[in-house]
Design an enzyme around this catalytic site. Sequence first.
Site, PDB file in Angstrom:
ATOM      1  N   LEU A 181       0.819  -1.219   0.000  1.00 52.26           N
ATOM      2  CA  LEU A 181       0.000   0.000   0.000  1.00 52.26           C
ATOM      3  C   LEU A 181       0.845   1.257   0.000  1.00 52.26           C
ATOM      4  O   LEU A 181       0.455   2.292  -0.509  1.00 52.26           O
ATOM      5  CB  LEU A 181      -0.891   0.021   1.236  1.00 52.26           C
ATOM      6  CG  LEU A 181      -1.998  -1.032   1.297  1.00 52.26           C
ATOM      7  CD1 LEU A 181      -2.665  -1.007   2.651  1.00 52.26           C
ATOM      8  CD2 LEU A 181      -3.023  -0.779   0.208  1.00 52.26           C
ATOM      9  N   GLY A 222       6.413   3.933   4.646  1.00 50.85           N
ATOM     10  CA  GLY A 222       6.504   5.032   5.603  1.00 50.85           C
ATOM     11  C   GLY A 222       7.827   5.033   6.323  1.00 50.85           C
ATOM     12  O   GLY A 222       8.774   4.366   5.912  1.00 50.85           O
ATOM     13  N   GLN A 223       7.825   5.756   7.394  1.00 49.51           N
ATOM     14  CA  GLN A 223       9.026   5.973   8.178  1.00 49.51           C
ATOM     15  C   GLN A 223       9.612   4.655   8.704  1.00 49.51           C
ATOM     16  O   GLN A 223      10.814   4.474   8.759  1.00 49.51           O
ATOM     17  CB  GLN A 223       8.595   6.883   9.310  1.00 49.51           C
ATOM     18  CG  GLN A 223       9.595   7.120  10.372  1.00 49.51           C
ATOM     19  CD  GLN A 223       8.863   7.651  11.605  1.00 49.51           C
ATOM     20  OE1 GLN A 223       7.669   7.891  11.608  1.00 49.51           O
ATOM     21  NE2 GLN A 223       9.612   7.819  12.652  1.00 49.51           N
ATOM     22  N   PHE A 224       8.744   3.709   9.071  1.00 48.93           N
ATOM     23  CA  PHE A 224       9.229   2.486   9.695  1.00 48.93           C
ATOM     24  C   PHE A 224       9.458   1.363   8.698  1.00 48.93           C
ATOM     25  O   PHE A 224      10.158   0.417   8.984  1.00 48.93           O
ATOM     26  CB  PHE A 224       8.221   1.977  10.704  1.00 48.93           C
ATOM     27  CG  PHE A 224       8.118   2.845  11.914  1.00 48.93           C
ATOM     28  CD1 PHE A 224       9.204   3.022  12.741  1.00 48.93           C
ATOM     29  CD2 PHE A 224       6.943   3.491  12.215  1.00 48.93           C
ATOM     30  CE1 PHE A 224       9.114   3.826  13.859  1.00 48.93           C
ATOM     31  CE2 PHE A 224       6.843   4.284  13.330  1.00 48.93           C
ATOM     32  CZ  PHE A 224       7.931   4.466  14.160  1.00 48.93           C
ATOM     33  N   GLY A 225       8.809   1.436   7.567  1.00 51.09           N
ATOM     34  CA  GLY A 225       8.912   0.335   6.621  1.00 51.09           C
ATOM     35  C   GLY A 225       7.681   0.335   5.748  1.00 51.09           C
ATOM     36  O   GLY A 225       7.003   1.350   5.622  1.00 51.09           O
ATOM     37  N   GLU A 226       7.391  -0.831   5.222  1.00 48.09           N
ATOM     38  CA  GLU A 226       6.309  -0.886   4.256  1.00 48.09           C
ATOM     39  C   GLU A 226       4.959  -1.153   4.909  1.00 48.09           C
ATOM     40  O   GLU A 226       4.895  -1.714   5.996  1.00 48.09           O
ATOM     41  CB  GLU A 226       6.604  -1.985   3.255  1.00 48.09           C
ATOM     42  CG  GLU A 226       7.899  -1.714   2.536  1.00 48.09           C
ATOM     43  CD  GLU A 226       8.049  -2.526   1.287  1.00 48.09           C
ATOM     44  OE1 GLU A 226       7.444  -3.611   1.227  1.00 48.09           O
ATOM     45  OE2 GLU A 226       8.755  -2.066   0.392  1.00 48.09           O
ATOM     46  N   LYS A 270       1.366  -2.773   8.900  1.00 47.87           N
ATOM     47  CA  LYS A 270       2.559  -1.911   8.858  1.00 47.87           C
ATOM     48  C   LYS A 270       3.692  -2.704   9.462  1.00 47.87           C
ATOM     49  O   LYS A 270       3.599  -3.158  10.597  1.00 47.87           O
ATOM     50  CB  LYS A 270       2.246  -0.679   9.698  1.00 47.87           C
ATOM     51  CG  LYS A 270       3.211   0.446   9.613  1.00 47.87           C
ATOM     52  CD  LYS A 270       2.519   1.666  10.187  1.00 47.87           C
ATOM     53  CE  LYS A 270       3.389   2.872  10.308  1.00 47.87           C
ATOM     54  NZ  LYS A 270       2.600   4.047  10.678  1.00 47.87           N
ATOM     55  N   ASP A 292       1.498  16.288  14.024  1.00 47.27           N
ATOM     56  CA  ASP A 292       1.844  16.152  12.610  1.00 47.27           C
ATOM     57  C   ASP A 292       0.568  16.001  11.788  1.00 47.27           C
ATOM     58  O   ASP A 292       0.491  15.182  10.879  1.00 47.27           O
ATOM     59  CB  ASP A 292       2.776  14.957  12.408  1.00 47.27           C
ATOM     60  CG  ASP A 292       3.484  15.004  11.067  1.00 47.27           C
ATOM     61  OD1 ASP A 292       3.406  16.055  10.387  1.00 47.27           O
ATOM     62  OD2 ASP A 292       4.101  14.001  10.683  1.00 47.27           O
TER      63      ASP A 292
HETATM   64  P1  ADP Z   1       4.523   7.295   7.561  1.00 48.86           P
HETATM   65  O1  ADP Z   1       5.178   6.442   8.581  1.00 48.86           O
HETATM   66  O2  ADP Z   1       5.462   7.837   6.525  1.00 48.86           O
HETATM   67  O3  ADP Z   1       3.735   8.415   8.129  1.00 48.86           O
HETATM   68  P2  ADP Z   1       2.682   5.123   7.096  1.00 48.86           P
HETATM   69  O4  ADP Z   1       3.667   4.065   7.415  1.00 48.86           O
HETATM   70  O5  ADP Z   1       1.634   5.373   8.093  1.00 48.86           O
HETATM   71  O6  ADP Z   1       3.469   6.447   6.733  1.00 48.86           O
HETATM   72  O7  ADP Z   1       1.980   4.788   5.725  1.00 48.86           O
HETATM   73  C1  ADP Z   1       2.582   4.893   4.471  1.00 48.86           C
HETATM   74  C2  ADP Z   1       1.527   4.845   3.375  1.00 48.86           C
HETATM   75  O8  ADP Z   1       0.853   3.594   3.386  1.00 48.86           O
HETATM   76  C3  ADP Z   1       0.416   5.880   3.553  1.00 48.86           C
HETATM   77  O9  ADP Z   1       0.740   7.099   2.947  1.00 48.86           O
HETATM   78  C4  ADP Z   1      -0.781   5.219   2.885  1.00 48.86           C
HETATM   79  O10 ADP Z   1      -0.778   5.473   1.496  1.00 48.86           O
HETATM   80  C5  ADP Z   1      -0.532   3.740   3.123  1.00 48.86           C
HETATM   81  N1  ADP Z   1      -1.299   3.271   4.301  1.00 48.86           N
HETATM   82  C6  ADP Z   1      -0.907   3.281   5.586  1.00 48.86           C
HETATM   83  N2  ADP Z   1      -1.852   2.784   6.413  1.00 48.86           N
HETATM   84  C7  ADP Z   1      -2.895   2.437   5.617  1.00 48.86           C
HETATM   85  C8  ADP Z   1      -4.196   1.864   5.875  1.00 48.86           C
HETATM   86  N3  ADP Z   1      -4.595   1.576   7.107  1.00 48.86           N
HETATM   87  N4  ADP Z   1      -5.005   1.661   4.821  1.00 48.86           N
HETATM   88  C9  ADP Z   1      -4.602   1.985   3.573  1.00 48.86           C
HETATM   89  N5  ADP Z   1      -3.401   2.528   3.264  1.00 48.86           N
HETATM   90  C10 ADP Z   1      -2.544   2.752   4.264  1.00 48.86           C
END
Ligand code: ADP
Length: 869
Positions: free
Chosen positions: A576, A579-583, A615, A725
């Site tokens: 999907l 992000g900061q931690f991984g996929e 996540k 944020d």
């Molecule tokens: P970050 O740590 O950079 O803030 P996330 O790890 O929360 O980002 O998520 C990265 C991307 O994954 C989001 O921008 C979104 O597109 C997708 N994503 C995250 N959580 C969900 C979810 N619950 N449902 C659908 N897409 C998601």
Amino acid sequence: SVMEVKLNLCCVFFILTAATVKAQVNPEMCRYPLGMTGGQIQDEDISASSQWSESTAARFGRLDFDTGDGDGAWCPDIMSEPGGFKEYLQVDLRSLHFITLVGTQGRHADGMGNEFAQRYRIKYSRDGSSWVGWHDRMGNQVIEGNKNTYDVVLKDLEPPIVARFVRFMPVIDPSLIVCMRVELYGCEWLDGLVSYSIPDGHQMIYRGLDVFFNDSVYDGATAQRLTKGLGQLTDGTWGLDDFLHSHVPGAWPGYDYVGWSNKTFPKGYVEVVFDFDHIHNFTSMKVHCSNMFSRGVRLFRQATCFFRSESEWEPDPMTFRPSAEPLSQSARFVTVPLGDRTASSIKCRFHFSDQWLLFSEVAFQSGSAVYNTSLGPHKHGQLFSTCSCASSGDDPTHKVDDSNTRILIGCLVAIIAILLTIIVIILWRQVWQKMLEKASRRWLDDELTARLAVQTQAFSFLRFSQSSEDGSGSGSISTYERIYPASADYQEPSRLIRKLPEFAECAEHLGKEGAEGRRAGVGSDGAPHYAEADIISLQESSDSGSITAINTNLFAGSDSTLREFPREKLTFKEKLGEGQFGEVHLCEAEDMQNFLGEDTLMEGSSKSPLLVAVKMLREDANKNARNDFLKEIRIMSRLRDPNIVRLLAVCVDTDPLCMITEYMENGDLNQFLCSLRLKTLTGGEADQQEGSNETISHSVKLLGMAVQIASGMKYLSSLNFVHRDLATRNCLVGKNDTIKIADFGMSRNLYRGDYFRIQGRAVLPIRWMSWESILLGKFTMASDVWAFGVTLWEILTLCKEQPYSQLSDEQVIENTGEFFRNQGKQVYLPQPQCCPDRIYGDLMLSCWRRNAKERPSFQEIHAQLTESR
Ligand code: ADP
């Protein structure tokens, strides 16, 4: 670790693919330290032209990695080459890498050192024999380096480099001894492409304007044809729709594109030859082209590609014609299928369909690797398709011929390789964690904060949570895996703030006040910040192996319904995001509704299995990131609101750590609004005819979204939580335009020293932050209200542009200074077109009132928005 073996094969595949994908060439993501600091680069791969003494040999040139047995830096023997540019520190990365960033530091040696490189150059080589001097897009070769012995200075390499060997060459002043510690940041270059050869680009005259389509960063030979180099077609930068403009500041018209006029090609095509490091099995090629047909530029009509594995070009080329002529003038990637042909060179003839052909990027996809995944939806297709595990939704051009025994053998070899890799990863991780612990213990002893004292003066309060408050002091030393791109929504304010003349002193003073407040775990508004108040009780065990110890603490006092979900019941569907931690993956979770129990029936949970978002913490995450991940879990486990993304379960008994949240079908709000805008735009004339009715229904829908965010924030503020944020990028969109607030990870980090440590700069979302958050480090409910105002603005502009897009980062900070000075010179975000006057005047502007106490509460905001709908 044994659990990993239990994962089903596709999952294993996926994880490994994910590791590959992570290392892809998307310059914004590709910013991982390549191992000078972490030790992955071996001593024998670091060499130098000379050294001042044994204790300042090349192997000590590792950024921020004071081994204690040397003086902690490489120092060349300046007597051997006075006043020259010839001394160098060389790093051999053992394979080709895409390098986006370099970091340097001087010799500190616990306060004894006094040497650093004020300026340096970089040379690089792909084969170890031919070397190229790096220069920026404007032709400057010299990079401004350090100003003291301890600060890490990071420099973005624009353009980035593709190389195996890199040399740092300090500009040497004969009267000074120079010493350096360095790090390279980037990711592996899996493209395998080592050079392309093209005719040099042409010049267009468009309405009296000179437009240059030359390859201005090509690093090979530039005679009639450009040969043996890489350049703009592989620099990770794609051209804009309008080729006259560019993202690159100061660039000339046509900068992003390499282009040719058909007049010079009597055969009607341009021939491009691509050479690779070894033989690959090519699935497809993606070419980013301009299609401004109103100016005589169009996609190619046909591409004919020849393949060569040995000395001769094979006689049977592949020919591809892009489907029906697209009507839109926007630039795009065209995917040219390459039919799984094996080759080490590819020669493609691109046929003109109009006067001009303009390319800005080319990338390849092959059976042995995935490239440039940021280019399109085929991210996982290749590895899977080679092993016949392709999802049916994949591009049909990727279909696999099952009878192909070559592929079958490849599959078997791949499976064996994967099993071997798993064993190596398991062993490696154990060794690595031991090393990390040793290093972090030593760093703590060294009281590393001294090095940071200067940078953080203005923001000294930002460091307090490190040991005393967040309780994870021993782990908070090391760095995050990726350094955030300087150009994104997050910026480093401290450097910019120092430019505000009256501010440095004031900031320090007020900063201390703030810090005192925070030491007691209390924000300046008297409310506890969740980052301090809630997380600090998380004890960290110094033995990273004892996850159970962490878990016990993790769930003490948190929602008791949050439980470990059996990981084997998760089936991967697609990626999907990252992000900061991984996929973040979309997975099916078998039996989830039974697992959750009856009181937590989810919408759509009658369906089995339930779709969830997972996540995952990236495999190579250090202890610090790991703790932050666990903390985010802990925060989220306590939140339960229809407008807050719900954490359903976790998998923390074994690695990789996962949090399972509800799946939000429409992704993040920022992207969602972008696509809404595109639909509206392509709907074009129809919309305009509908006129104001359309606009009204539009703004009602948008305000509906804002109401939901306000409602979620109202809930958070009822718990005295400060998000810190809030932005459209951190909200997710589900079915029927349901919006939920997500991302409880980033904000907490604002109080941690990590960002300062890695780079001497914190990265903060300055365009969303209140003036007092930027200048005084105060994060309160009222600063969340400020961010809400900006988020509302983003929504009503359909995220068409970044807030204050016409201001540079410096100017944003300068504007923040105007808020502080309060002389009426501050500028506000303008009223969006479809924003009712009342919403702008009564609500949005009130979120940005200078006096935090005069800003509305989320309760008031929610009420006001609900009324106005
Ligand atoms: P970050 O740590 O950079 O803030 P996330 O790890 O929360 O980002 O998520 C990265 C991307 O994954 C989001 O921008 C979104 O597109 C997708 N994503 C995250 N959580 C969900 C979810 N619950 N449902 C659908 N897409 C998601």
